[in-house]
Design a protein around this motif. Structure first.
Motif, short mmCIF file in Angstrom:
data_model
loop_
_atom_site.label_atom_id
_atom_site.label_comp_id
_atom_site.label_asym_id
_atom_site.label_seq_id
_atom_site.Cartn_x
_atom_site.Cartn_y
_atom_site.Cartn_z
N VAL A 158 0.85 -1.20 0.00
CA VAL A 158 0.00 0.00 0.00
C VAL A 158 0.88 1.25 0.00
CG1 VAL A 158 -1.64 1.35 1.39
CG2 VAL A 158 -2.01 -1.10 1.07
N ALA A 159 1.96 1.23 0.80
CA ALA A 159 2.87 2.37 0.85
C ALA A 159 3.47 2.63 -0.53
CB ALA A 159 3.98 2.11 1.87
N ALA A 160 3.86 1.55 -1.22
CA ALA A 160 4.47 1.70 -2.55
C ALA A 160 3.49 2.30 -3.54
CB ALA A 160 4.98 0.35 -3.04
N LEU A 161 2.26 1.76 -3.55
CA LEU A 161 1.25 2.27 -4.50
C LEU A 161 0.91 3.73 -4.22
CD1 LEU A 161 -1.17 -0.81 -4.73
CD2 LEU A 161 0.30 0.11 -6.54
N ALA A 162 0.77 4.07 -2.94
CA ALA A 162 0.43 5.46 -2.58
C ALA A 162 1.57 6.41 -2.94
CB ALA A 162 0.11 5.56 -1.09
N THR A 163 2.82 5.93 -2.80
CA THR A 163 3.96 6.77 -3.15
C THR A 163 3.96 7.09 -4.65
OG1 THR A 163 5.26 5.65 -1.46
CG2 THR A 163 6.48 6.95 -3.05
N VAL A 164 3.73 6.05 -5.46
CA VAL A 164 3.70 6.26 -6.91
C VAL A 164 2.56 7.22 -7.27
CG1 VAL A 164 3.35 5.13 -9.15
CG2 VAL A 164 4.74 4.01 -7.41
N ALA A 165 1.37 6.95 -6.72
CA ALA A 165 0.21 7.80 -7.04
C ALA A 165 0.45 9.24 -6.60
CB ALA A 165 -1.03 7.23 -6.37
N GLY A 166 0.94 9.42 -5.37
CA GLY A 166 1.16 10.78 -4.85
C GLY A 166 2.23 11.52 -5.63
N THR A 167 3.28 10.80 -6.03
CA THR A 167 4.37 11.43 -6.78
C THR A 167 3.87 11.87 -8.15
OG1 THR A 167 5.98 10.08 -5.63
CG2 THR A 167 6.72 11.11 -7.67
#
Lengths: 107, 228
Positions: B195-204
């Motif tokens: 979840v952290a990885a997906l949110a990082t990509v989306a937020g970036t």
């Protein structure tokens, strides 16, 4: 010395110190013990490391297969060393070495 | 982080990958600062006093564009808000008996990489000690300041002659984060990390890299709330 720069640096530096040190000094983890905040904190470490890894490789992800080769080689080297030697320091150094060597061979 | 008194040197040696990762980034910062019109002394002062990479690069842009002092300071402060979570997360793993007498000094060095390395050491079964944290933090801090000094005085072009070396050093921090991720990886942590990885990509992609990092950490930590 530019005084505006110094003022901004001191304000930001003080805030950085407060963010890093005060929760440790106050043992905020004890305050959180046993509740939802403890579960939140226990997941913070893995979440932070996962986040920082993704954030650090995102700029290197370009839609050109050849340019991805050093990243792929470096990543495979880290995985290989980690699973054979279980050493963070060694895996990091060998990964960086293989990445640099791949770039050198591609020059 | 075994016997407290003798733990300083192991901490210092554990900082080696961070030192090798920090030096070229700090070098780039020193070069960028002098190119932006700041003196070498001012560049070094920023590294000594702020000691946060992304904030320092943004500080150059804000200060050289004439942004108001308070606006600049609060923008930079907001960028580092995530550090509030590091101390409690680390001390929770360190245990209730872990000492914090000298935390006012060593916790200054609790950057992303130092936090990750310390947490990884605890996950591998080492015992928390303040001298270890001093050693780990000091190596990283000295490398950051020295890198800035060399960059500010040497100027640009020094690493341009060695592109492979520059690339290898540039991969040091991603390699460190990947190694640390592997060292703490468990079936229980997978949903949090995913979840952290997906949110990082989306937020970036949607906002900015700073927002991506903050979103990733918070989303991953919230995932920890819902798991059993």
């Amino acid at each position: 010395m530019n005084w505006e720069l110094l003022t901004v640096a001191v304000m930001t530096g003080f805030a950085n110190w407060a963010f890093r040190a005060l929760p440790v000094i106050a043992r905020a983890d004890r305050i959180a013990a046993g509740g939802w905040l403890e579960r939140f904190l226990s997941a913070t470490g893995p979440a932070a490391i996962g986040t920082l890894f993704i954030a650090s490789i995102l700029p290197a992800l370009v839609p050109e297969v050849v340019k991805l080769l050093p990243l792929a080689m470096g990543t495979m080297a880290v995985l290989a060393i980690w699973f054979t030697r279980r050493s963070v320091v060694l895996a990091t150094l060998v990964g960086a070495l293989v990445h640099g060597l791949t770039v050198w061979l591609m020059l | 982080m075994t016997s407290p008194r003798s733990a300083f040197l192991p901490g210092l040696s554990a900082s080696l990958p961070i030192i090798m990762g920090y030096f070229p980034i700090a070098f780039s910062f020193g070069v960028a600062a002098t190119r932006a019109g700041f003196t070498p002394l001012e560049a070094v002062a920023l590294s000594l006093i702020i000691y946060a990479g992304a904030s320092q690069f943004l500080a150059l842009a804000l200060l050289s564009s004439g942004a108001p002092v308070l606006v600049s300071a609060f923008t930079l402060i907001a960028m580092n808000l995530r550090h509030v979570l590091y101390g409690p997360a680390l001390m929770r793993e360190a245990g209730r008996e872990a000492g914090t007498r000298h935390a006012w000094a060593w916790a200054w060095g609790l950057t992303d990489e130092v936090f990750g390395q310390a947490l990884g050491a605890l996950a591998r079964g080492q015992r928390f000690s303040e001298p270890y944290m001093f050693g780990l933090g000091l190596g990283a801090y000295v490398a950051w300041v020295l890198g800035t000094v060399v960059g500010a005085f040497a100027g640009g072009g020094a690493l341009d002659q060695w592109p492979a070396l520059s690339a290898g050093l540039g991969f040091m921090l991603p390699a460190l984060f990947l190694s640390l991720l592997l060292s703490i990886l468990s079936r229980r942590q997978l949903p949090v990390i995913a979840v952290a990885a997906l949110a990082t990509v989306a937020g970036t992609l949607a906002i900015s890299s700073t927002s991506g990092i903050l979103l990733g950490m918070v989303a991953g930590a919230i995932t920890g709330l819902v798991r059993k």
